[in-house]
Design a protein around this motif. Structure first.
Motif, PDB file in Angstrom:
ATOM      1  N   GLU A   1     118.869   6.205  31.579  1.00 27.68           N
ATOM      2  CA  GLU A   1     118.583   5.565  30.289  1.00 27.68           C
ATOM      3  C   GLU A   1     117.294   6.138  29.708  1.00 27.68           C
ATOM      4  N   ILE A   2     117.251   6.273  28.371  1.00 29.01           N
ATOM      5  CA  ILE A   2     116.051   6.730  27.678  1.00 29.01           C
ATOM      6  C   ILE A   2     115.747   5.769  26.533  1.00 29.01           C
ATOM      7  N   GLN A   3     114.531   5.256  26.514  1.00 27.70           N
ATOM      8  CA  GLN A   3     114.055   4.441  25.394  1.00 27.70           C
ATOM      9  C   GLN A   3     112.847   5.142  24.782  1.00 27.70           C
ATOM     10  N   THR A   4     112.612   4.922  23.497  1.00 23.42           N
ATOM     11  CA  THR A   4     111.555   5.662  22.804  1.00 23.42           C
ATOM     12  C   THR A   4     110.712   4.742  21.933  1.00 23.42           C
ATOM     13  N   GLU A   5     109.523   5.208  21.645  1.00 21.82           N
ATOM     14  CA  GLU A   5     108.654   4.576  20.661  1.00 21.82           C
ATOM     15  C   GLU A   5     107.723   5.649  20.121  1.00 21.82           C
ATOM     16  N   GLN A   6     107.131   5.393  18.964  1.00 15.92           N
ATOM     17  CA  GLN A   6     106.113   6.306  18.464  1.00 15.92           C
ATOM     18  C   GLN A   6     104.782   5.592  18.455  1.00 15.92           C
ATOM     19  N   CYS A   7     103.744   6.357  18.683  1.00 16.05           N
ATOM     20  CA  CYS A   7     102.387   5.824  18.712  1.00 16.05           C
ATOM     21  C   CYS A   7     101.598   6.419  17.549  1.00 16.05           C
ATOM     22  N   TYR A   8     100.997   5.555  16.758  1.00 12.23           N
ATOM     23  CA  TYR A   8     100.114   6.012  15.686  1.00 12.23           C
ATOM     24  C   TYR A   8      98.700   6.061  16.241  1.00 12.23           C
ATOM     25  N   ASN A   9      98.147   7.254  16.343  1.00 15.34           N
ATOM     26  CA  ASN A   9      96.781   7.453  16.819  1.00 15.34           C
ATOM     27  C   ASN A   9      95.879   7.525  15.595  1.00 15.34           C
ATOM     28  N   ILE A  10      95.074   6.485  15.392  1.00 18.16           N
ATOM     29  CA  ILE A  10      94.336   6.316  14.143  1.00 18.16           C
ATOM     30  C   ILE A  10      92.857   6.571  14.390  1.00 18.16           C
ATOM     31  N   GLY A  11      92.335   7.630  13.805  1.00 18.22           N
ATOM     32  CA  GLY A  11      90.922   7.941  13.925  1.00 18.22           C
ATOM     33  C   GLY A  11      90.114   7.171  12.900  1.00 18.22           C
ATOM     34  N   LEU A  12      89.069   6.480  13.366  1.00 24.19           N
ATOM     35  CA  LEU A  12      88.244   5.645  12.491  1.00 24.19           C
ATOM     36  C   LEU A  12      86.803   6.144  12.473  1.00 24.19           C
ATOM     37  N   GLY A  13      86.230   6.175  11.283  1.00 26.52           N
ATOM     38  CA  GLY A  13      84.821   6.511  11.168  1.00 26.52           C
ATOM     39  C   GLY A  13      83.942   5.309  11.435  1.00 26.52           C
ATOM     40  N   SER A  14      84.465   4.109  11.185  1.00 21.52           N
ATOM     41  CA  SER A  14      83.765   2.859  11.454  1.00 21.52           C
ATOM     42  C   SER A  14      84.802   1.765  11.659  1.00 21.52           C
ATOM     43  N   GLN A  15      84.370   0.592  12.059  1.00 24.90           N
ATOM     44  CA  GLN A  15      85.296  -0.482  12.367  1.00 24.90           C
ATOM     45  C   GLN A  15      86.007  -0.981  11.107  1.00 24.90           C
ATOM     46  N   LEU A  16      87.248  -1.433  11.318  1.00 29.57           N
ATOM     47  CA  LEU A  16      88.025  -2.027  10.244  1.00 29.57           C
ATOM     48  C   LEU A  16      87.872  -3.535  10.269  1.00 29.57           C
ATOM     49  N   SER A  17      87.761  -4.142   9.092  1.00 29.28           N
ATOM     50  CA  SER A  17      87.786  -5.595   9.012  1.00 29.28           C
ATOM     51  C   SER A  17      89.198  -6.079   9.285  1.00 29.28           C
ATOM     52  N   SER A  18      89.355  -7.377   9.564  1.00 29.68           N
ATOM     53  CA  SER A  18      90.683  -7.921   9.835  1.00 29.68           C
ATOM     54  C   SER A  18      91.593  -7.775   8.628  1.00 29.68           C
ATOM     55  N   GLU A  19      91.020  -7.885   7.417  1.00 36.23           N
ATOM     56  CA  GLU A  19      91.822  -7.722   6.207  1.00 36.23           C
ATOM     57  C   GLU A  19      92.332  -6.287   6.078  1.00 36.23           C
ATOM     58  N   LYS A  20      91.463  -5.343   6.324  1.00 42.27           N
ATOM     59  CA  LYS A  20      91.866  -3.948   6.219  1.00 42.27           C
ATOM     60  C   LYS A  20      92.843  -3.567   7.325  1.00 42.27           C
ATOM     61  N   PHE A  21      92.660  -4.164   8.491  1.00 43.74           N
ATOM     62  CA  PHE A  21      93.595  -3.883   9.570  1.00 43.74           C
ATOM     63  C   PHE A  21      94.992  -4.388   9.222  1.00 43.74           C
ATOM     64  N   SER A  22      95.053  -5.516   8.523  1.00 48.09           N
ATOM     65  CA  SER A  22      96.347  -6.032   8.067  1.00 48.09           C
ATOM     66  C   SER A  22      96.995  -5.074   7.078  1.00 48.09           C
ATOM     67  N   VAL A  23      96.182  -4.466   6.204  1.00 41.41           N
ATOM     68  CA  VAL A  23      96.704  -3.484   5.258  1.00 41.41           C
ATOM     69  C   VAL A  23      97.242  -2.266   6.004  1.00 41.41           C
ATOM     70  N   LEU A  24      96.514  -1.823   7.025  1.00 37.31           N
ATOM     71  CA  LEU A  24      96.953  -0.666   7.814  1.00 37.31           C
ATOM     72  C   LEU A  24      98.282  -0.956   8.502  1.00 37.31           C
ATOM     73  N   LYS A  25      98.413  -2.139   9.072  1.00 38.07           N
ATOM     74  CA  LYS A  25      99.670  -2.508   9.724  1.00 38.07           C
ATOM     75  C   LYS A  25     100.807  -2.551   8.710  1.00 38.07           C
ATOM     76  N   TRP A  26     100.523  -3.091   7.531  1.00 39.10           N
ATOM     77  CA  TRP A  26     101.547  -3.157   6.494  1.00 39.10           C
ATOM     78  C   TRP A  26     102.033  -1.767   6.099  1.00 39.10           C
ATOM     79  N   LEU A  27     101.109  -0.804   6.053  1.00 38.99           N
ATOM     80  CA  LEU A  27     101.478   0.561   5.690  1.00 38.99           C
ATOM     81  C   LEU A  27     102.389   1.197   6.746  1.00 38.99           C
TER      82      LEU A  27
END
Length: 428
Positions: free
Chosen positions: A120-146
Motif C-alpha cells: 500500500e502507498i499513501q501520500t501527502e504534500q508538505c508545505y515548507n514555509i520560510g518566515l522572516g519573522s513570526q506570524l500572528s494568529s490572524e495571519k497564520f489563519s490567512v496562510l492556512k486558508w491560502l
C-alpha cells in the motif's frame, strides 16, 4: 534510526520548541561531490536529540532515502547540501498528494520495479514555509486558508497525517522528496507573491515536498528504499529529504571561475574544456573561438564565458546550419536552407498573414462575435462586437532536454507554445 522529531506550527510560533533544537558538530567522513558546487570542510547535524537524523539534501547518482516514523534503517548517510540554521521554516501538511487512482498506479509500478513486499502507498504534500519573522494568529489563519482545499479544509494540518499511521502486521516507511535547496522554484516565487499580496510579508519562501508512506509485509531493504526514492523524484532538480527542513540556507560554495589557457595552449585547451563541460563545439567552433580569443580579444576565456557561448551561440539560437552557405560537391548553392524553406511563402502567399517569423504564423480568419468591455481599463458592461480574427499556427522547437529532465522539459515546451501565440501580431 531515530524517529524524525516534528512539532506543530502553533508550538513553533509560541517558541516552545526552539530551545530543544541544537547544533552538534559531526566529523567529516568523505569529500562531498555536488552537482552545482562543493561543500566547506565541515558537517553539522541538526536535531532535538543526540540520535536525531542529520538534515541533508542529497545529490548523488543513487540517492539514499531515509525512513522516518520510528522505523529503523541502516541506510548510509552521504554528505550533501547541509542545512545550518533552525527555527526559520514551519510546515503545513495536506492530503492526499496523489488521488487514489494515481496512488494505485504507483503501487503497481513499485511492486513490479521495486518489490512485491510493498502492499500500500499513501501520500501527502508538505508545505515548507520560510518566515522572516513570526506570524500572528490572524495571519497564520490567512496562510492556512491560502493553502487548504476550498471544500476540504480538514485535509490541511500542522502535523503530518502519515507519521502516526500504523497497520497491523505491516511495516511503515516514509520517504520524502522535494526541490533542491540551492535554488528557488517557480512555484515558490508565485506562491510568495500571492502571500505578499495577501499581507503575509513575513513569508520569504514556500516550497512543496512530497511524502510517501509505504506499507510493506516485512522490513524493506535499504537498497529497495533507495530505488523507490529514485523512482519518484527527478534528481536533476530534486533531492531526498532525510529530515524535515528547518532552514533553506545551505553551505554550498559556488565553484570558482576558471580561466582556460587558450593563449598558452591554443586549441588543445578548448578541446579539453569542451569534453569536460559538454559544450558540443565542433571543429569549426574550436577553430573560430581559438582564433577569436588568441588573435582578436587577446586574452584567455573563462569557463563561464564558454558555457554562455555554447548556449547563446548554438544552432538552436543562431541557426548557423540553416542560414549558412551550402556547398555541394565543392559548388556554392544559390540559396540557404532557410531561404529554400521560405520560398514556398513567396511563391504562393495566398491567405498567409504572417509567415516564418520568430513566434507564430497566421492565416486569414473570419468575422467572430466577441464580448468586449465598453470602456476598457475600468469596470464597465460588456458588449457584443464583431471582429476579424486570424488563425495562429506555431511549432515549438525549444524543449528542455527532455531525456535529462522530462517534466521541466514539457513545461518549457508548453510555456513556449503559450508565449508564442500571445506574442504574435502586427502593428495596424
Amino acid at each position: 534510526m531515530a524517529a524524525v522529531t516534528e512539532f506543530g506550527v502553533s508550538q513553533f510560533l509560541q517558541g516552545t520548541s526552539r530551545q530543544t533544537l541544537f547544533l552538534k558538530k559531526k566529523p567529516q567522513r568523505q569529500r562531498s561531490h555536488m552537482l552545482w558546487g562543493t561543500l566547506r570542510n565541515r558537517n553539522w547535524v541538526l536535531g532535538s536529540s543526540p540520535g536525531a537524523l542529520p538534515l541533508r539534501c542529497q545529490a548523488q547518482e543513487n540517492p539514499k532515502a531515509v525512513v522516518s516514523g520510528g522505523v529503523s534503517s541502516s541506510v548510509e548517510e552521504q554528505p550533501g547540501l547541509v542545512e545550518k540554521s533552525a527555527s526559520e521554516v514551519v510546515h503545513l501538511y495536506r492530503v492526499p498528494f496523489m488521488q487514489d487512482s494515481a496512488a494505485a498506479e504507483l503501487l503497481k509500478e513499485a511492486q513490479v520495479k521495486i518489490s512485491n513486499q510493498i502492499v500500500e502507498i499513501q501520500t501527502e504534500q508538505c508545505y515548507n514555509i520560510g518566515l522572516g519573522s513570526q506570524l500572528s494568529s490572524e495571519k497564520f489563519s490567512v496562510l492556512k486558508w491560502l493553502l487548504q482545499e476550498t471544500f476540504e479544509p480538514e485535509n490541511l494540518g500542522t502535523e503530518s497525517f502519515l507519521q502516526k499511521k500504523r497497520k497491523q502486521g505491516l511495516v511503515p516507511v516514509i520517504v520524502e522528496v522535494g526541490p533542491r535547496l540551492s535554488f528557488t522554484t517557480a512555484w515558490s516565487t508565485n506562491a510568495v507573491a500571492i502571500c505578499q499580496a495577501c499581507g503575509l510579508t513575513e513569508v520569504s519562501r514556500l516550497e512543496r515536498s512530497r511524502r510517501y508512506l509505504l506499507f510493506t509485509t516485512s522490513e524493506l531493504q535499504d537498497h529497495l528504499i533507495n530505488e523507490f526514492a529514485s523512482m519518484v523524484h527527478d534528481r536533476m532538480t530534486e533531492c531526498v529529504y532525510t529530515q524535515m527542513l528547518t532552514s533553506f540556507e545551505t553551505s554550498v560554495v559556488p565553484e570558482e571561475i576558471r580561466y582556460i589557457p587558450v593563449m598558452e595552449r591554443g586549441r588543445k585547451a578548448l578541446e579539453e574544456i569542451n569534453l569536460e563541460m559538454g559544450f558540443a563545439f565542433d571543429d569549426q567552433d574550436l577553430e573560430y573561438y581559438t582564433k577569436l580569443f588568441r588573435e582578436d580579444i587577446k586574452r584567455n576565456p573563462t569557463n563561464v564565458e564558454l558555457f554562455d557561448i555554447a548556449q547563446s551561440n548554438s544552432e538552436h539560437s543562431r541557426h548557423w546550419f540553416f542560414t549558412g552557405k551550402i556547398f555541394i560537391d565543392g559548388q556554392l548553392m544559390s540559396r540557404t536552407l532557410m531561404q529554400i524553406v521560405k520560398s514556398t511563402l513567396q511563391a504562393n502567399p495566398n491567405n498567409s498573414v504572417i509567415g516564418f517569423k520568430d513566434n507564430s504564423s497566421a492565416i486569414r480568419g473570419f468575422p467572430v462575435k466577441q464580448l468586449r468591455p465598453v470602456q476598457p481599463g475600468s469596470a464597465c458592461p460588456l458588449d457584443v462586437a464583431v471582429h476579424e480574427l486570424d488563425i495562429l499556427f506555431t511549432a515549438e522547437t525549444h524543449n528542455f532536454p527532455c531525456a535529462v529532465a522530462p517534466y521541466p522539459g514539457a513545461e518549457t515546451g508548453a510555456g513556449g507554445r503559450i508565449r508564442d501565440t500571445h506574442a504574435t501580431g502586427r502593428k495596424l
